[in-house]
Design a protein around this motif. Sequence first.
Motif, PDB file in Angstrom:
ATOM      1  N   UNK A   1       0.821  -1.217   0.000  1.00 39.37           N
ATOM      2  CA  UNK A   1       0.000   0.000   0.000  1.00 39.37           C
ATOM      3  C   UNK A   1       0.855   1.268   0.000  1.00 39.37           C
ATOM      4  N   UNK A   2       1.843   1.311  -0.860  1.00 40.26           N
ATOM      5  CA  UNK A   2       2.588   2.545  -1.045  1.00 40.26           C
ATOM      6  C   UNK A   2       1.940   3.369  -2.159  1.00 40.26           C
ATOM      7  N   UNK A   3       2.363   4.610  -2.302  1.00 42.48           N
ATOM      8  CA  UNK A   3       1.834   5.484  -3.344  1.00 42.48           C
ATOM      9  C   UNK A   3       2.591   5.228  -4.643  1.00 42.48           C
ATOM     10  N   UNK A   4       1.861   4.905  -5.693  1.00 46.34           N
ATOM     11  CA  UNK A   4       2.463   4.781  -7.019  1.00 46.34           C
ATOM     12  C   UNK A   4       2.306   6.121  -7.735  1.00 46.34           C
ATOM     13  N   UNK A   5       3.399   6.645  -8.228  1.00 48.15           N
ATOM     14  CA  UNK A   5       3.399   7.912  -8.956  1.00 48.15           C
ATOM     15  C   UNK A   5       3.638   7.604 -10.431  1.00 48.15           C
ATOM     16  N   UNK A   6       2.675   7.987 -11.277  1.00 49.30           N
ATOM     17  CA  UNK A   6       2.760   7.676 -12.708  1.00 49.30           C
ATOM     18  C   UNK A   6       3.136   8.902 -13.545  1.00 49.30           C
ATOM     19  N   UNK A   7       3.707   9.905 -12.905  1.00 47.39           N
ATOM     20  CA  UNK A   7       4.074  11.136 -13.611  1.00 47.39           C
ATOM     21  C   UNK A   7       4.912  10.860 -14.847  1.00 47.39           C
ATOM     22  N   UNK A   8       5.929  10.024 -14.687  1.00 49.73           N
ATOM     23  CA  UNK A   8       6.854   9.778 -15.793  1.00 49.73           C
ATOM     24  C   UNK A   8       6.320   8.756 -16.790  1.00 49.73           C
ATOM     25  N   UNK A   9       5.134   8.247 -16.535  1.00 53.37           N
ATOM     26  CA  UNK A   9       4.506   7.315 -17.470  1.00 53.37           C
ATOM     27  C   UNK A   9       3.719   8.041 -18.555  1.00 53.37           C
ATOM     28  N   UNK A  10       3.567   9.327 -18.413  1.00 50.90           N
ATOM     29  CA  UNK A  10       2.786  10.106 -19.384  1.00 50.90           C
ATOM     30  C   UNK A  10       3.422  10.034 -20.768  1.00 50.90           C
ATOM     31  N   UNK A  11       2.570   9.999 -21.783  1.00 50.44           N
ATOM     32  CA  UNK A  11       3.052   9.905 -23.171  1.00 50.44           C
ATOM     33  C   UNK A  11       3.947  11.092 -23.514  1.00 50.44           C
ATOM     34  N   UNK A  12       3.592  12.271 -22.989  1.00 49.89           N
ATOM     35  CA  UNK A  12       4.351  13.479 -23.315  1.00 49.89           C
ATOM     36  C   UNK A  12       5.416  13.822 -22.270  1.00 49.89           C
ATOM     37  N   UNK A  13       5.837  12.846 -21.458  1.00 53.01           N
ATOM     38  CA  UNK A  13       6.861  13.089 -20.451  1.00 53.01           C
ATOM     39  C   UNK A  13       8.143  13.573 -21.132  1.00 53.01           C
ATOM     40  N   UNK A  14       8.599  14.794 -20.832  1.00 50.83           N
ATOM     41  CA  UNK A  14       9.791  15.325 -21.515  1.00 50.83           C
ATOM     42  C   UNK A  14      11.072  14.577 -21.157  1.00 50.83           C
ATOM     43  N   UNK A  15      11.078  13.858 -20.015  1.00 49.79           N
ATOM     44  CA  UNK A  15      12.267  13.101 -19.624  1.00 49.79           C
ATOM     45  C   UNK A  15      12.449  11.822 -20.427  1.00 49.79           C
ATOM     46  N   UNK A  16      11.350  11.331 -20.986  1.00 49.69           N
ATOM     47  CA  UNK A  16      11.361  10.113 -21.813  1.00 49.69           C
ATOM     48  C   UNK A  16      12.007   8.928 -21.097  1.00 49.69           C
ATOM     49  N   UNK A  17      11.729   8.790 -19.794  1.00 53.01           N
ATOM     50  CA  UNK A  17      12.328   7.704 -19.022  1.00 53.01           C
ATOM     51  C   UNK A  17      11.895   6.326 -19.528  1.00 53.01           C
ATOM     52  N   UNK A  18      10.733   6.253 -20.161  1.00 53.39           N
ATOM     53  CA  UNK A  18      10.270   4.961 -20.693  1.00 53.39           C
ATOM     54  C   UNK A  18      11.271   4.380 -21.686  1.00 53.39           C
ATOM     55  N   UNK A  19      12.008   5.252 -22.365  1.00 53.73           N
ATOM     56  CA  UNK A  19      12.951   4.807 -23.395  1.00 53.73           C
ATOM     57  C   UNK A  19      14.386   4.726 -22.866  1.00 53.73           C
ATOM     58  N   UNK A  20      14.595   4.999 -21.563  1.00 54.32           N
ATOM     59  CA  UNK A  20      15.952   5.231 -21.070  1.00 54.32           C
ATOM     60  C   UNK A  20      16.459   4.192 -20.083  1.00 54.32           C
ATOM     61  N   UNK A  21      15.772   3.094 -19.930  1.00 52.91           N
ATOM     62  CA  UNK A  21      16.326   2.011 -19.125  1.00 52.91           C
ATOM     63  C   UNK A  21      16.042   0.679 -19.814  1.00 52.91           C
TER      64      UNK A  21
END
Length: 335
Positions: free
Chosen positions: A253-273
């Motif tokens: 029951x921790x807090x999941x933060x989906x900020x970086x999961x957004x399609x328009x995330x400028x950090x593009x972390x989805x592509x970086x690991x």
Amino acid sequence: MRKLTLLLIASCLIVACSSSKNKENKEANPVDYAKTITANELKDMLYTYASDDYEGRKTGEPGQKKAIEFIKEHYIANKIPSPIAEGDYFQEIPESFFNGHANAASENVLAYIKGSEKPDEIIVISAHLDHIGVNTNGEINNGADDDGSGTVAVLEIAEAFKTAADNGHGPKRSILFLHVTGEEIGLYGSKYYTDVDPIFPLENTVADLNIDMIGRVDSKHENNPNYLYLIGSDKLSKELHDLSEAVNKQYINMTFDYTYNAINDPNRFYYRSDHYNFAKNNIPVIFYFNGTHADYHKPTDTPDKIEYELLETRTRLIFYTAWELANREERIKLD
């Protein structure tokens, strides 16, 4: 009297057999095995893995070679085998594959636990073993969070699954513990595994749970450290996303933060690991991440700054998620 004694012996044997059978048939409780994942063990390993002796673990360099030996010895000590060959835990990657970004050949490290019912279906738990080495001032970038935290988390998760297997509660599906090299210079280790030499067929790979930086708290969550960023969980399989949410609610029951999961995330972390090399092959993924901090890619990313109790909790969460993926009746489906 002799007849009575024989009857008593027979009765005792029946009870003993029945008790033994009930013990075997008793459904495993993952909480029992999650408890083997402890802050103290994570800390002990990380203080070694992110020490100056490992010289920042730059791909192909001596410190990185020490890192792979450390990982290998952990698996040998816990009697967790390699899927490559007996005693051979290293997937060799030639220097040429790194396109000039590494000065020597390098290695992924692989270990696995074979599934008891669906051994051909694979759950991958991954983390990158490399970091960025020594800076121009001669300072060592220890990479305690990036990605020492993920590396020791995978080792502890593997140990928990092995303890379960030794108690007759092995996973139904096989689990691959994959430590990849060359992440910092372009996701090369995971690319080699998926594109050149997948030890297990990609079509049989159910999901990849990728762990990259889970030992710290970013500035956004200073007042709520019981959080974790999740990236990619709903990109390919809503079923995986829903499973992840349900497991969290049941056990942590921790807090999941989906900020970086957004399609328009400028950090593009989805592509970086390293999960991305699985995702591009239509394998559902979750990337676990604590966000960046002031010590990111600096010599100040040291093991004394890791929140070890939090690292324990996050590692247990990932173990529970892997447990559910490995033991549910049907493999999760692509959308």
